[in-house]
Design an enzyme around this catalytic site. Structure first.
Site, PDB file in Angstrom:
ATOM      1  N   ASP A 266       1.064  -1.068   0.165  1.00  0.00           N
ATOM      2  CA  ASP A 266       0.112   0.028  -0.024  1.00  0.00           C
ATOM      3  C   ASP A 266       0.966   1.266   0.078  1.00  0.00           C
ATOM      4  O   ASP A 266       2.024   1.116   0.103  1.00  0.00           O
ATOM      5  CB  ASP A 266      -0.990  -0.014   1.138  1.00  0.00           C
TER       6      ASP A 266
HETATM    7  C1  BGC Z   1      -4.950   3.315  -0.063  1.00  0.00           C
HETATM    8  C2  BGC Z   1      -4.978   2.182  -1.040  1.00  0.00           C
HETATM    9  C3  BGC Z   1      -4.877   3.063  -2.566  1.00  0.00           C
HETATM   10  C4  BGC Z   1      -3.562   3.695  -2.446  1.00  0.00           C
HETATM   11  C5  BGC Z   1      -3.218   4.477  -3.618  1.00  0.00           C
HETATM   12  C6  BGC Z   1      -3.803   3.858  -0.053  1.00  0.00           C
HETATM   13  O1  BGC Z   1      -3.617   5.170   0.734  1.00  0.00           O
HETATM   14  O2  BGC Z   1      -4.994   2.602   1.300  1.00  0.00           O
HETATM   15  O3  BGC Z   1      -6.313   1.561  -1.186  1.00  0.00           O
HETATM   16  O4  BGC Z   1      -4.943   1.989  -3.627  1.00  0.00           O
HETATM   17  O5  BGC Z   1      -3.588   4.404  -1.405  1.00  0.00           O
HETATM   18  O6  BGC Z   1      -4.215   5.473  -4.043  1.00  0.00           O
END
Ligand code: BGC
Length: 739
Positions: A266
């Site tokens: 993530d």
């Molecule tokens: C989120 C993810 C997301 C990623 C990219 C993160 O803060 O938890 O679900 O895909 O950001 O935007």
């Protein structure tokens, strides 16, 4: 297994070139709306420098085809082998065409429609140069304080698994790399939805029993459907950060679930291993993430994987492990055809984005996902009225109609509830007069969030005269034949970093509702939210409640069709709707425990039953279930029992229903939940029509993981069977399972 082409590339790459392939950067453009100060200064320049140095294998947040082509050229020029970048993005519920939010799509209980919706999203994404979606989010959520409940399919592993597989099929098409499709990236592996106190990012403690029986099944379904990617989660799982958790990313994900694609972190979650005070520094963080099973690090700036050269030198990682990850990434690029042609057709993209068929699918999805929670004396659909007062700020807010987690939407063409009702009313044979007032101001957030930068300016603003506006709302409600009060949470009150400590209707919305109801005008509550809110007052005092979630680009049109009867509600709740926040976490599949007859009376001061049960939802039509039968009263442990039932539309109008099958195991190696969903079918039945529906109950539906044996078991036992229109269905039969 990888191709000869990938192996040849791999052999000719230096360690530094390989490491470059394992880094993914955000490429932030300044938001057109919202607060640009949220973008870290120098971010774009730093990423372009990394591309030029061959130190980035993937980017996210590029949605403009011309920018995609430009960056692709830079990437190809930046490494000796001309390897293009993989573009990922949060394609959560549409790109240009915005669909209802994921929890809403799950509420349609219609896997074909969900597949179609994500296929449209994939088509638009691919057209602009996106190769991969950070979706579907498969986190089971049983605590609605957690804002990200909106991104998933709710509380149930069976529904969650069906929805997961449908989304993967929609994104990826018939095979990885299919035309007009993209890679699906189920997330967040695993257990993220069980954050302590519903507080986003906080730690999770889950027993193996809960992991195997509840939290992992949707991931298994997505992997079985061929998902090409999985994203790791932010939080600690049982004391070990998910992104550095080798048991999770290797033993479970690869060995037990058979995942063969690539794992992405993530955002910043590999760097975070140091922030968690788990890794000593960024070198240690990068090494431990890689060794745990991570392939690609997603970072805003300064990734931990930038330190892998050092980790390699001092023996914290070995080149074989790096090769394994590079092989996975190159194979994904090859499957998508990027090694031959990484560019997009900038002209053609516009045609795809503006395809009217996409908007039609979105309208249909909004109609099918709405859930009718209450309809006393058939107030809905609205007929024979001369005027309607529409109230509430969100009724007139384009941005809120779309919901969170979208970036490339078109506000101009977004239809609000007010606009939808106006257009519908004007087109009726005897036109209906429509008046509007916002009534009360929008609530204000306590702490700012990065996600605010994608908000908009449609809040009621500082000069809002609360007293005068409330009087005006009451005035127009008094003058109208029917009042439609749109209440709920603004789109920035839910989603990532938007946990809530209460489930109250935010701000002064309850006061608005009470004032409108006090006028004596029949009142319909239209709820826009992605989680259950405290509706006890509304349930006791208003005749009709329609949950429309955040219905998307054509949402207002869909809501008008539902209110006036052009469309018939048939959605069902994908979660248990508590009465009060003090009851959460709450789900239907609890065990019986001590004194089961008093399970609805566990609290001193409130019922411990839900306000609306899981699977609940009314329609304008009425349905009856009869002739429930099992193919055989007993079956061997590995046998199949077929359950069949007649579903009849007993009303004078066509309608939609979701027939649901629940099982309960009466005794065995563990005590099992009072009910578990094990099959469902969304039906469209004409007035008076009967359909016989069949469900196959295989050994798979009866198998579970038991903490007593620390393994999967299939008990010889008896099962209760219920089929009906919600988790409280009472039409019952049974069968036994023999050794
Ligand atoms: C989120 C993810 C997301 C990623 C990219 C993160 O803060 O938890 O679900 O895909 O950001 O935007």
């Amino acid at each position: 297994m990888s191709s000869a082409r990938v192996e040849k590339l791999l052999q000719s790459m230096t360690p530094a070139e390989k490491i470059g392939q394992l880094i993914q950067y955000f490429y932030f453009r300044l938001p057109e709306r919202g607060d640009p100060s949220m973008v870290p200064p120098g971010q774009v320049e730093a990423v372009e420098a990394a591309l030029a140095a061959g130190r980035a294998g993937s980017l996210l947040f590029v949605t403009d085809p011309a920018t995609s082509n430009r960056l692709q050229r830079q990437a190809i020029a930046g490494n000796r082998h001309g390897i293009p970048v993989l573009f990922g993005f949060d394609v959560i519920h549409g790109l240009r065409t915005i669909f209802p939010v994921p929890i809403a799509l799950a509420a349609s209980w219609n896997p074909e429609l969900i597949e179609q919706s994500q296929a449209v999203a994939a088509r638009e994404a691919r057209a602009v140069g996106i190769h991969w979606a950070f979706a579907p989010m498969l986190d089971i959520a049983r605590d609605p304080r957690w804002g990200r409940i909106i991104e998933g399919a709710g509380e149930d592993p069976y529904l969650g698994s069906v929805v997961a597989a449908a989304q993967v099929r929609g994104f990826q098409g018939p095979h990885l790399g299919a035309d007009e499709h993209i890679i699906a990236g189920p997330k967040h592996f695993a257990g993220y939805g069980a954050a302590l106190g519903g507080r986003d990012y906080d730690e999770v403690d889950l027993s193996d029993q809960e992991l195997w029986n509840t939290y992992l099944p949707p991931f298994k379904a997505a992997i079985d459907a061929g998902a090409g990617n999985v994203m790791s989660a932010y939080m600690d799982l049982n004391g070990v950060p998910a992104t550095g958790n080798r048991w999770l990313l290797n033993d479970i994900l690869r060995e037990a679930l058979g995942f063969e694609g690539f794992v992405v972190s993530d955002a910043n979650s590999a760097r975070d291993l140091a922030a968690h005070h788990y890794a000593a520094d960024l070198t240690d963080a990068g090494a431990r993430a890689l060794n745990a099973g991570l392939d690609l690090e997603m970072a805003i700036l300064d990734p931990a994987f930038e330190h892998l050269d050092e980790a390699l030198e001092n023996g914290q990682v070995d080149i074989e492990r790096i090769d394994t990850s590079v092989r996975r990434l190159l194979s994904a690029k090859e499957a998508l055809g990027l090694l031959d042609d990484p560019f997009v057709d900038e002209q053609a993209a516009q045609t795809v984005l503006n395809d009217p068929a996409h908007r039609e699918t979105a309208r249909k999805a909004a109609e099918e996902s709405a859930v009718l929670l209450r309809n006393e004396n058939d107030l809905l659909p609205l007929t024979g009225i001369g005027s309607v007062a529409v109230l509430g700020q969100m009724a007139n807010s384009k941005r809120d109609t779309l919901g969170p987690w979208i970036f490339d939407y078109d506000l101009e063409e977004t239809v609000t509830v007010l606009e939808g009702i106006r257009a519908h009313a004007a087109g009726l044979e005897t036109p209906v007069e429509v008046t509007y007032a916002p009534g009360v101001p929008s609530p204000v957030r306590l702490f700012p969030s990065m996600f605010d930068m994608w908000g908009d300016g449609s809040k009621t603003g500082e000069n809002f005269d609360s007293e005068a506006e409330l009087s005006r709302a009451v005035e127009i409600a008094t003058a109208a034949d029917v009042a439609v009060v749109v209440v709920g949470e603004r789109q920035d009150m839910i989603g990532e970093t938007a946990s809530r400590s209460t489930l109250d209707l935010p701000g002064e919305q309850l006061a608005l509702l009470q004032a409108v109801v006090a006028t004596g005008t029949p009142t319909v509550v239209v709820l826009m939210s992605g989680r259950p809110l405290d509706l006890r007052w509304a349930e006791a005092n208003t005749p009709a409640i329609l949950q429309v979630w955040y219905p998307g680009t054509r949402g207002g049109e869909a809501v008008a069709n539902l209110l006036f009867g052009q469309a018939v509600p048939g959605g069902k709740l994908p979660f248990t709707w508590p009465r009060h926040v003090g009851q959460v976490p709450m789900h239907y599949a609890h065990t019986r425990s001590h004194d089961p007859s008093k399970q609805g009376r566990r609290y001193w001061d409130e019922e411990s039953t839900p306000l609306y049960p899981f699977g609940f939802g009314l329609s304008y039509a009425k349905f009856a279930y009869s002739n429930l039968a099992v193919s055989s009263p007993s079956t061997p442990v590995d046998g199949v029992v077929t359950v069949s039932v007649d579903v009849t539309n007993t009303s004078g109008r066509d309608g939609n229903e979701v027939a649901q099958l629940y099982l309960h195991q009466r005794y065995g190696t563990a005590s099992r939940p009072v009910r578990l969903l094990k099959g469902f079918r969304r039906l469209h039945l004409r007035a008076g029509q009967t359909e016989r529906v069949e469900f196959a109950v295989t050994a798979e539906e009866r198998r579970y993981w038991s903490a007593a044996t620390r393994d999967w078991v299939l008990d010889a036992t008896s099962f209760d069977v219920w089929v009906g229109s919600s988790s409280t269905a009472d039409l019952h039969t049974e069968f036994t399972v023999t050794d």
